[in-house]
Design a protein around this motif. Sequence first.
Motif, PDB file in Angstrom:
ATOM      1  N   MET D 111       1.248   5.366  15.726  1.00 21.81           N
ATOM      2  CA  MET D 111       2.257   4.415  16.189  1.00 21.81           C
ATOM      3  C   MET D 111       3.672   4.940  15.969  1.00 21.81           C
ATOM      4  O   MET D 111       4.525   4.837  16.856  1.00 21.81           O
ATOM      5  CB  MET D 111       2.099   3.076  15.466  1.00 21.81           C
ATOM      6  CG  MET D 111       0.947   2.245  15.980  1.00 21.81           C
ATOM      7  SD  MET D 111       0.965   2.085  17.783  1.00 21.81           S
ATOM      8  CE  MET D 111       2.618   1.409  18.048  1.00 21.81           C
ATOM      9  N   ASP D 112       3.928   5.489  14.787  1.00 24.16           N
ATOM     10  CA  ASP D 112       5.278   5.992  14.508  1.00 24.16           C
ATOM     11  C   ASP D 112       5.656   7.094  15.490  1.00 24.16           C
ATOM     12  O   ASP D 112       6.792   7.135  15.973  1.00 24.16           O
ATOM     13  CB  ASP D 112       5.360   6.528  13.067  1.00 24.16           C
ATOM     14  CG  ASP D 112       5.448   5.398  12.042  1.00 24.16           C
ATOM     15  OD1 ASP D 112       5.587   4.229  12.439  1.00 24.16           O
ATOM     16  OD2 ASP D 112       5.384   5.698  10.841  1.00 24.16           O
ATOM     17  N   TYR D 113       4.722   7.976  15.787  1.00 27.65           N
ATOM     18  CA  TYR D 113       5.035   9.064  16.710  1.00 27.65           C
ATOM     19  C   TYR D 113       5.104   8.604  18.159  1.00 27.65           C
ATOM     20  O   TYR D 113       5.932   9.083  18.933  1.00 27.65           O
ATOM     21  CB  TYR D 113       4.063  10.238  16.516  1.00 27.65           C
ATOM     22  CG  TYR D 113       4.560  11.152  15.419  1.00 27.65           C
ATOM     23  CD1 TYR D 113       4.298  10.869  14.079  1.00 27.65           C
ATOM     24  CD2 TYR D 113       5.387  12.233  15.710  1.00 27.65           C
ATOM     25  CE1 TYR D 113       4.819  11.660  13.059  1.00 27.65           C
ATOM     26  CE2 TYR D 113       5.909  13.035  14.695  1.00 27.65           C
ATOM     27  CZ  TYR D 113       5.616  12.741  13.375  1.00 27.65           C
ATOM     28  OH  TYR D 113       6.154  13.518  12.382  1.00 27.65           O
ATOM     29  N   LEU D 114       4.240   7.675  18.543  1.00 28.26           N
ATOM     30  CA  LEU D 114       4.310   7.149  19.911  1.00 28.26           C
ATOM     31  C   LEU D 114       5.655   6.466  20.150  1.00 28.26           C
ATOM     32  O   LEU D 114       6.248   6.591  21.223  1.00 28.26           O
ATOM     33  CB  LEU D 114       3.177   6.151  20.169  1.00 28.26           C
ATOM     34  CG  LEU D 114       1.784   6.768  20.313  1.00 28.26           C
ATOM     35  CD1 LEU D 114       0.718   5.675  20.327  1.00 28.26           C
ATOM     36  CD2 LEU D 114       1.711   7.603  21.589  1.00 28.26           C
ATOM     37  N   GLY D 137      17.063   3.113  14.408  1.00 27.57           N
ATOM     38  CA  GLY D 137      17.161   4.090  13.327  1.00 27.57           C
ATOM     39  C   GLY D 137      15.940   4.032  12.431  1.00 27.57           C
ATOM     40  O   GLY D 137      15.438   5.055  11.974  1.00 27.57           O
ATOM     41  N   GLU D 138      15.411   2.825  12.213  1.00 28.26           N
ATOM     42  CA  GLU D 138      14.261   2.696  11.321  1.00 28.26           C
ATOM     43  C   GLU D 138      13.010   3.343  11.922  1.00 28.26           C
ATOM     44  O   GLU D 138      12.120   3.771  11.194  1.00 28.26           O
ATOM     45  CB  GLU D 138      13.992   1.226  10.989  1.00 28.26           C
ATOM     46  CG  GLU D 138      13.502   0.403  12.186  1.00 28.26           C
ATOM     47  CD  GLU D 138      13.565  -1.107  11.956  1.00 28.26           C
ATOM     48  OE1 GLU D 138      14.694  -1.626  11.814  1.00 28.26           O
ATOM     49  OE2 GLU D 138      12.510  -1.754  11.926  1.00 28.26           O
ATOM     50  N   ASP D 139      12.940   3.417  13.267  1.00 23.85           N
ATOM     51  CA  ASP D 139      11.788   4.070  13.884  1.00 23.85           C
ATOM     52  C   ASP D 139      11.860   5.584  13.687  1.00 23.85           C
ATOM     53  O   ASP D 139      10.850   6.239  13.442  1.00 23.85           O
ATOM     54  CB  ASP D 139      11.701   3.738  15.377  1.00 23.85           C
ATOM     55  CG  ASP D 139      11.172   2.322  15.603  1.00 23.85           C
ATOM     56  OD1 ASP D 139      10.420   1.833  14.741  1.00 23.85           O
ATOM     57  OD2 ASP D 139      11.523   1.716  16.623  1.00 23.85           O
ATOM     58  N   GLU D 140      13.058   6.128  13.806  1.00 27.47           N
ATOM     59  CA  GLU D 140      13.229   7.559  13.560  1.00 27.47           C
ATOM     60  C   GLU D 140      12.956   7.857  12.078  1.00 27.47           C
ATOM     61  O   GLU D 140      12.276   8.827  11.740  1.00 27.47           O
ATOM     62  CB  GLU D 140      14.665   7.974  13.953  1.00 27.47           C
ATOM     63  CG  GLU D 140      14.904   9.466  13.986  1.00 27.47           C
ATOM     64  CD  GLU D 140      14.095  10.195  15.055  1.00 27.47           C
ATOM     65  OE1 GLU D 140      13.809   9.608  16.118  1.00 27.47           O
ATOM     66  OE2 GLU D 140      13.735  11.371  14.803  1.00 27.47           O
ATOM     67  N   ALA D 141      13.464   6.989  11.224  1.00 26.46           N
ATOM     68  CA  ALA D 141      13.282   7.167   9.781  1.00 26.46           C
ATOM     69  C   ALA D 141      11.807   7.105   9.390  1.00 26.46           C
ATOM     70  O   ALA D 141      11.361   7.770   8.456  1.00 26.46           O
ATOM     71  CB  ALA D 141      14.078   6.114   9.017  1.00 26.46           C
ATOM     72  N   ALA D 142      11.043   6.278  10.137  1.00 25.39           N
ATOM     73  CA  ALA D 142       9.618   6.108   9.808  1.00 25.39           C
ATOM     74  C   ALA D 142       8.864   7.433   9.913  1.00 25.39           C
ATOM     75  O   ALA D 142       7.840   7.631   9.258  1.00 25.39           O
ATOM     76  CB  ALA D 142       8.991   5.070  10.732  1.00 25.39           C
ATOM     77  N   LEU D 143       9.382   8.357  10.707  1.00 24.24           N
ATOM     78  CA  LEU D 143       8.689   9.654  10.856  1.00 24.24           C
ATOM     79  C   LEU D 143       8.766  10.488   9.584  1.00 24.24           C
ATOM     80  O   LEU D 143       7.907  11.342   9.343  1.00 24.24           O
ATOM     81  CB  LEU D 143       9.295  10.455  12.021  1.00 24.24           C
ATOM     82  CG  LEU D 143       9.198   9.803  13.396  1.00 24.24           C
ATOM     83  CD1 LEU D 143       9.812  10.710  14.446  1.00 24.24           C
ATOM     84  CD2 LEU D 143       7.732   9.519  13.741  1.00 24.24           C
ATOM     85  N   ASN D 144       9.780  10.210   8.781  1.00 22.94           N
ATOM     86  CA  ASN D 144       9.960  11.031   7.575  1.00 22.94           C
ATOM     87  C   ASN D 144       8.875  10.843   6.530  1.00 22.94           C
ATOM     88  O   ASN D 144       8.723  11.660   5.635  1.00 22.94           O
ATOM     89  CB  ASN D 144      11.321  10.714   6.926  1.00 22.94           C
ATOM     90  CG  ASN D 144      12.456  11.177   7.801  1.00 22.94           C
ATOM     91  OD1 ASN D 144      12.340  12.190   8.496  1.00 22.94           O
ATOM     92  ND2 ASN D 144      13.550  10.439   7.791  1.00 22.94           N
ATOM     93  N   ARG D 145       8.123   9.745   6.644  1.00 22.74           N
ATOM     94  CA  ARG D 145       7.116   9.541   5.608  1.00 22.74           C
ATOM     95  C   ARG D 145       5.869  10.389   5.818  1.00 22.74           C
ATOM     96  O   ARG D 145       4.986  10.422   4.974  1.00 22.74           O
ATOM     97  CB  ARG D 145       6.747   8.067   5.520  1.00 22.74           C
ATOM     98  CG  ARG D 145       6.196   7.484   6.813  1.00 22.74           C
ATOM     99  CD  ARG D 145       5.748   6.036   6.568  1.00 22.74           C
ATOM    100  NE  ARG D 145       5.533   5.316   7.810  1.00 22.74           N
ATOM    101  CZ  ARG D 145       4.756   4.239   7.904  1.00 22.74           C
ATOM    102  NH1 ARG D 145       4.137   3.773   6.855  1.00 22.74           N
ATOM    103  NH2 ARG D 145       4.605   3.631   9.058  1.00 22.74           N
TER     104      ARG D 145
END
Lengths: 82, 82, 146, 146
Positions: D111-114, D137-145
């Motif tokens: 989901m985060d990548y889609l 911004g929070e969607d881009e940030a979610a990829l960092n995890r």
Amino acid sequence: MIDVLYFAWVRERIGLPREKVQTDAATVADLIAELSAREERYALAFSDLAALRVALDQELSSFDAPLAGVREVAFFPPMTGG
Amino acid sequence: MIDVLYFAWVRERIGLPREKVQTDAATVADLIAELSAREERYALAFSDLAALRVALDQELSSFDAPLAGVREVAFFPPMTGG
Amino acid sequence: MRLSVQAEAFDLGAESNAFAAHVAGAGAVVTFTGLVRDNGGSLAAMEIEHYPGMTEKAIAAIMDQAKARWSLVDALVIHRYGRLAGGEAIMMVATAAPHRADAFAAAEFLMDYLKSRAPFWKKELSADGATWVAAKGEDEAALNRW
Amino acid sequence: MRLSVQAEAFDLGAESNAFAAHVAGAGAVVTFTGLVRDNGGSLAAMEIEHYPGMTEKAIAAIMDQAKARWSLVDALVIHRYGRLAGGEAIMMVATAAPHRADAFAAAEFLMDYLKSRAPFWKKELSADGATWVAAKGEDEAALNRW
């Protein structure tokens, strides 16, 4: 008189799912000591308290909890739902 | 000749979804400079590169990437899938 | 919020559709389904015992906690007991929330608590006999993240 | 592993059942469904644009990454494009794994990548007009995890 219930392998070791117990035990630990003194099968079921859980009137509780006013005590191993 | 594709508001600002472009631009940034010099609508679409993404032959890339051998360049805003 | 503790099989698809049909305002629906692992060869049947009365109370309390912690439009828990064959669905959880982070977190929270705090006990039946499934340290540890 | 980028509506229940029917060895199935939020009053329709060709490649690459990172029995991604009404399902992801942690993690990863790496763009249509949905911004940030 309180209802004492057993589940899973505790039930299998003791050999019955529930019984009524006449007791003056002040705490769960006291009740366990009374039952364990009765017969080997109880002593065996209660031999490792770390592997047991207790619920008082259907709420998870602890072995040092008082029994005053409690109507239903249940002993069982750690739960494996889901 | 390369195919240049536009999506979402980049497509709307430039007014077309794709076009063939004759260019000697060495990098994506050079291509953007060439297009922006053409007409106001291009300059407007490319005015804030931080709000843009670029894909080269359908792989996300960067503005300083070389265009040698590339057949398809696509410009679009940050994706909002899911 | 619906909660069902039942012996009967349930239909994951039908339950998912029924759940998703009444979640106005939700942008995200997450479902989790637990299956009896069927590893081909040693098809394990499963026998699930539970504590009628406490089971419903414990699950309702867990659902109330989830509702208090996350912005949920709705939640569903179905959990079976009795005898299940390999491949059968044991239980399911569904959550609906405006955004995906809440739907995922609430579903994982519900699962972690159902695993270790709802009074169910699983027994695996195989050619070798019957074995009570032992609680895993990692399942107890999973509660610490909430 | 199945991936479908389509204009047609899909049936969450039927897809969930079909997916769960062929996951021998799995003990956990997670589904995520994204819906067009329908907040009663200002029913927002949605128009989804995508980049044919790149979309399929990007999703396949994300699915390959998930498969490499977690012990997955199977995974599914369905994503629609075109015009959708309020309450309609935009997309779904399903994952099946031996244990729940992997099924949840892989579904959240997908989901985060889609959200941020698959070439889809959403436009919300309401009484006030049409607005492109801004990336968060929070969607881009979610990829960092990950």
